[in-house]
Design a protein around this motif. Structure first.
Motif, PDB file in Angstrom:
ATOM      1  N   ARG A   1      49.802  38.139  41.553  1.00  0.00           N
ATOM      2  CA  ARG A   1      50.981  38.932  42.473  1.00  0.00           C
ATOM      3  C   ARG A   1      51.428  39.648  43.223  1.00  0.00           C
ATOM      4  O   ARG A   1      50.781  38.805  44.254  1.00  0.00           O
TER       5      ARG A   1
ATOM      6  N   ASN B   1      36.681  42.829  26.379  1.00  0.00           N
ATOM      7  CA  ASN B   1      36.649  43.958  27.895  1.00  0.00           C
ATOM      8  C   ASN B   1      36.302  42.885  29.020  1.00  0.00           C
ATOM      9  O   ASN B   1      36.844  42.821  30.154  1.00  0.00           O
TER      10      ASN B   1
ATOM     11  N   PHE C   1      45.533  38.358  37.288  1.00  0.00           N
ATOM     12  CA  PHE C   1      46.134  38.567  37.518  1.00  0.00           C
ATOM     13  C   PHE C   1      46.739  39.163  38.834  1.00  0.00           C
ATOM     14  O   PHE C   1      47.743  39.426  39.516  1.00  0.00           O
ATOM     15  N   GLU C   2      45.627  40.075  39.206  1.00  0.00           N
ATOM     16  CA  GLU C   2      46.163  40.415  40.389  1.00  0.00           C
ATOM     17  C   GLU C   2      45.596  40.021  41.730  1.00  0.00           C
ATOM     18  O   GLU C   2      46.205  39.921  43.017  1.00  0.00           O
TER      19      GLU C   2
ATOM     20  N   ARG D   1      39.402  41.173  29.591  1.00  0.00           N
ATOM     21  CA  ARG D   1      40.647  42.147  30.009  1.00  0.00           C
ATOM     22  C   ARG D   1      40.320  42.226  31.615  1.00  0.00           C
ATOM     23  O   ARG D   1      41.445  41.916  32.033  1.00  0.00           O
ATOM     24  N   HIS D   2      39.218  41.662  31.580  1.00  0.00           N
ATOM     25  CA  HIS D   2      39.098  42.280  33.080  1.00  0.00           C
ATOM     26  C   HIS D   2      38.791  41.025  33.711  1.00  0.00           C
ATOM     27  O   HIS D   2      39.124  41.267  35.137  1.00  0.00           O
TER      28      HIS D   2
ATOM     29  N   GLU E   1      58.010  39.007  39.925  1.00  0.00           N
ATOM     30  CA  GLU E   1      56.442  39.651  39.747  1.00  0.00           C
ATOM     31  C   GLU E   1      55.269  38.176  40.827  1.00  0.00           C
ATOM     32  O   GLU E   1      54.155  39.776  40.513  1.00  0.00           O
TER      33      GLU E   1
ATOM     34  N   VAL F   1      40.841  38.369  33.188  1.00  0.00           N
ATOM     35  CA  VAL F   1      42.516  38.309  33.707  1.00  0.00           C
ATOM     36  C   VAL F   1      43.408  39.751  34.402  1.00  0.00           C
ATOM     37  O   VAL F   1      44.158  39.152  35.033  1.00  0.00           O
ATOM     38  N   THR F   2      42.984  40.333  34.352  1.00  0.00           N
ATOM     39  CA  THR F   2      43.527  41.600  35.271  1.00  0.00           C
ATOM     40  C   THR F   2      43.031  41.289  36.590  1.00  0.00           C
ATOM     41  O   THR F   2      44.152  41.367  37.871  1.00  0.00           O
ATOM     42  N   GLN F   3      42.002  40.383  37.090  1.00  0.00           N
ATOM     43  CA  GLN F   3      41.543  39.751  38.189  1.00  0.00           C
ATOM     44  C   GLN F   3      42.093  39.227  38.393  1.00  0.00           C
ATOM     45  O   GLN F   3      42.745  38.813  39.742  1.00  0.00           O
TER      46      GLN F   3
END
Length: 57
Positions: free
Chosen positions: A55, A41, A51-52, A44-45, A9, A47-49
């Motif tokens: 990935r 918020n 991992f984007e 979350r933003h 992943e 960590v999302t960025q």
């Protein structure tokens, strides 16, 4: 992150220590330097960025 690499992943050559710094660095910067709010918020933003970017494609 190690499991993500094993499962394919995340990128095979991922520098896990650096990725950890990518997540915690901005958090500590906010807490210790700017004093800006640290809310769910934002985290979350963040960590999302991160991992984007790490990935596997």
């Amino acid at each position: 992150m190690e499991q993500g690499v094993r499962r394919g992943e995340l990128k095979k050559n991922l520098d896990i220590a650096l990725c950890t710094d990518l997540i915690y660095g901005p958090i500590f910067y906010r807490l210790l330097v700017t004093g800006d709010m640290l809310d769910d918020n934002y985290v979350r933003h963040l960590v999302t960025q991160v991992f984007e970017g790490i990935r596997s494609t």
